[in-house]
Design an enzyme around this catalytic site. Structure first.
Site, PDB file in Angstrom:
ATOM      1  N   GLY A  49      31.206  50.485  40.753  1.00 25.38           N
ATOM      2  CA  GLY A  49      30.713  49.425  39.877  1.00 25.38           C
ATOM      3  C   GLY A  49      31.562  48.176  39.874  1.00 25.38           C
ATOM      4  O   GLY A  49      31.569  47.439  38.888  1.00 25.38           O
ATOM      5  N   GLY A  50      32.265  47.905  40.981  1.00 27.73           N
ATOM      6  CA  GLY A  50      33.025  46.664  41.090  1.00 27.73           C
ATOM      7  C   GLY A  50      32.148  45.554  41.643  1.00 27.73           C
ATOM      8  O   GLY A  50      30.914  45.645  41.654  1.00 27.73           O
ATOM      9  N   LEU A  51      32.785  44.482  42.129  1.00 29.03           N
ATOM     10  CA  LEU A  51      32.026  43.338  42.634  1.00 29.03           C
ATOM     11  C   LEU A  51      31.121  43.705  43.811  1.00 29.03           C
ATOM     12  O   LEU A  51      29.967  43.266  43.863  1.00 29.03           O
ATOM     13  CB  LEU A  51      32.994  42.231  43.059  1.00 29.03           C
ATOM     14  CG  LEU A  51      33.424  41.258  41.955  1.00 29.03           C
ATOM     15  CD1 LEU A  51      34.554  40.370  42.446  1.00 29.03           C
ATOM     16  CD2 LEU A  51      32.252  40.425  41.479  1.00 29.03           C
ATOM     17  N   SER A  69      35.980  47.161  35.656  1.00 25.55           N
ATOM     18  CA  SER A  69      36.339  47.716  36.963  1.00 25.55           C
ATOM     19  C   SER A  69      37.486  46.916  37.573  1.00 25.55           C
ATOM     20  O   SER A  69      37.819  45.819  37.120  1.00 25.55           O
ATOM     21  CB  SER A  69      35.130  47.729  37.896  1.00 25.55           C
ATOM     22  OG  SER A  69      34.903  46.446  38.417  1.00 25.55           O
ATOM     23  N   HIS A  70      38.076  47.442  38.632  1.00 26.59           N
ATOM     24  CA  HIS A  70      39.315  46.869  39.152  1.00 26.59           C
ATOM     25  C   HIS A  70      39.130  45.490  39.778  1.00 26.59           C
ATOM     26  O   HIS A  70      40.102  44.766  39.984  1.00 26.59           O
ATOM     27  CB  HIS A  70      39.964  47.827  40.148  1.00 26.59           C
ATOM     28  CG  HIS A  70      41.384  47.470  40.474  1.00 26.59           C
ATOM     29  ND1 HIS A  70      42.334  47.269  39.504  1.00 26.59           N
ATOM     30  CD2 HIS A  70      42.001  47.243  41.653  1.00 26.59           C
ATOM     31  CE1 HIS A  70      43.488  46.953  40.067  1.00 26.59           C
ATOM     32  NE2 HIS A  70      43.312  46.924  41.380  1.00 26.59           N
ATOM     33  N   SER A  71      37.896  45.099  40.064  1.00 15.98           N
ATOM     34  CA  SER A  71      37.669  43.743  40.565  1.00 15.98           C
ATOM     35  C   SER A  71      38.184  42.695  39.578  1.00 15.98           C
ATOM     36  O   SER A  71      38.547  41.578  39.974  1.00 15.98           O
ATOM     37  CB  SER A  71      36.172  43.503  40.816  1.00 15.98           C
ATOM     38  OG  SER A  71      35.705  44.326  41.856  1.00 15.98           O
ATOM     39  N   HIS A 103      50.432  43.819  48.334  1.00 17.01           N
ATOM     40  CA  HIS A 103      50.659  42.543  47.672  1.00 17.01           C
ATOM     41  C   HIS A 103      52.152  42.365  47.455  1.00 17.01           C
ATOM     42  O   HIS A 103      52.807  43.242  46.902  1.00 17.01           O
ATOM     43  CB  HIS A 103      49.916  42.478  46.340  1.00 17.01           C
ATOM     44  CG  HIS A 103      49.675  41.069  45.895  1.00 17.01           C
ATOM     45  ND1 HIS A 103      50.686  40.273  45.433  1.00 17.01           N
ATOM     46  CD2 HIS A 103      48.563  40.310  45.895  1.00 17.01           C
ATOM     47  CE1 HIS A 103      50.194  39.075  45.151  1.00 17.01           C
ATOM     48  NE2 HIS A 103      48.906  39.069  45.421  1.00 17.01           N
ATOM     49  N   ARG A 115      52.862  31.655  44.225  1.00 19.40           N
ATOM     50  CA  ARG A 115      53.505  31.053  45.395  1.00 19.40           C
ATOM     51  C   ARG A 115      52.663  29.919  45.968  1.00 19.40           C
ATOM     52  O   ARG A 115      53.192  28.920  46.433  1.00 19.40           O
ATOM     53  CB  ARG A 115      53.760  32.125  46.458  1.00 19.40           C
ATOM     54  CG  ARG A 115      54.884  33.074  46.068  1.00 19.40           C
ATOM     55  CD  ARG A 115      55.010  34.255  47.029  1.00 19.40           C
ATOM     56  NE  ARG A 115      53.894  35.180  46.897  1.00 19.40           N
ATOM     57  CZ  ARG A 115      53.092  35.553  47.895  1.00 19.40           C
ATOM     58  NH1 ARG A 115      53.294  35.073  49.110  1.00 19.40           N
ATOM     59  NH2 ARG A 115      52.104  36.401  47.690  1.00 19.40           N
TER      60      ARG A 115
END
Length: 352
Positions: free
Chosen positions: A13-15, A42-44, A257, A273
């Site tokens: 159910g993310g992007l 969700s993690h998006s 990351h 950055r």
């Protein structure tokens, strides 16, 4: 066992899952999305810095196009990516940005006239033309020749997720959250759906569909340190592999990351950055120009990650109870810039 029938089953159910659900629904298919958590959590939503598209609107983006974006993408992958996919991606990205804008994503926009920016740790004045006032802005990110990262402050994933989720809801896509797919239903080399566990009741149900899409994101939780949420454990890849029929490709292609917070691993956007923040070692020394004289802190993520580890192994890490680390210094950007464009980062740092 309860059995539910759909044309289209989307696991995740993310992007990616929600955007796929919008497309399936637009084709007239009955569609259901399964998610471990409420989809707007969700993690998006954790994506902060932005999404790349060669719009070429702002002063530092002038002359950008799909070919330059394609070259940067292939070079950034060390020529390891599928170039057909990369070409499709760079051609589609500008259209996707504009589509998301029409769905309510409040992209940060260009303001005409002079603005202050930090480039290579020095304050610089950039003058935006009058004709680009109000167009979608872009910031600098690692591994790119032009500034092409479209953003909404440092909450890009959050705003995109809400926009796409609302479009899915508007189309009456069924969203079943707190559900975990634990096995795929298949026979004679064809997938017919999934066996799904309700995370609240423990009840099992069969979701039978003409087409099944797995969009469950990454598996960063297999590593000790990750910016991924606790639900990013690779269940989608695992149930595909367990069929004995599906093959998983490019399993080594995991992106690290460079700048999570120590020790929680929570992401601090590359926008830190990109906007001019610099990396410092135990002595307060800016070390990236020694390793990457051209791109410095804005080399591609895998390069920055490796250089940080190399510098720490050379004895220049800051010792702490949680192991050694280096500093990410954004003080040069000033309070006003941080509270406008990096406010999530500021809040995360104060809390964690």
């Amino acid at each position: 066992m309860k059995v539910l029938y759909y044309d289209s089953l989307i696991i995740g159910g993310g992007l990616a899952g929600l955007r796929s659900a919008v497309a399936a629904s637009d084709k007239g298919l009955s569609t259901v999305v399964l998610s471990l958590c409420p989809v707007k959590r969700s993690h998006s939503a954790a994506a902060q810095g932005g999404m790349q598209a060669s719009l070429g609107n702002s002063k530092m983006s002038e002359g950008d196009n799909e070919d330059l974006h394609f070259a940067d993408t292939v070079k950034g992958s060390d020529w390891g990516c599928d170039q057909q996919v990369a070409r499709m991606f760079v051609q589609t990205a500008p259209k996707a940005i504009r589509e998301l804008a029409s769905w309510g994503v409040p992209w940060t926009r260009i303001t005409k006239g002079d603005r202050q920016a930090v480039i290579n740790a020095e304050k610089t004045t950039i003058t935006e033309k009058e004709e680009v006032h109000g167009l979608i802005h872009s910031r600098d990110f690692g591994g790119t020749k032009k500034w092409r990262t479209c953003f909404t402050a440092d909450a890009t994933g959050h705003t995109m997720l809400f926009g796409v989720a609302n479009e899915a809801l508007k189309r009456n896509v069924e969203i079943h959250d707190r559900k975990e797919a634990i096995a795929l239903i298949h026979e004679n080399g064809r997938c017919y759906g999934a066996v799904v566990r309700d995370l609240i009741t423990g009840e099992l149900a069969a979701y039978v569909a003409k087409g099944t899409l797995i969009a469950t994101g990454g598996y960063g939780r297999v590593y000790k340190h990750t910016t991924n949420a606790v639900i990013c454990e690779g269940m989608g890849a695992a149930i595909a592999l367990e069929t004995g029929l599906a093959k998983l490709g490019n399993m080594e292609a995991v992106q690290f990351h460079p700048t999570p917070i120590v020790p929680s691993g929570i992401l601090l956007t590359e926008g830190c950055r990109g906007d001019g923040g610099i990396l410092r070692d135990v002595d307060g020394y800016r070390f990236m120009p020694d390793y990457e004289p051209e791109k410095k802190e804005l080399a591609s993520r895998d390069v920055v990650s490796r250089r940080m580890m190399e510098h720490i192994r050379n004895g220049k890490g800051v010792k702490s109870a949680y192991g050694e680390h280096v500093w990410l210094d954004i003080s040069i950007l000033g309070r006003a810039h941080i509270e406008k464009n990096l406010r999530d980062v500021q809040e995360i740092c104060m809390i964690f």
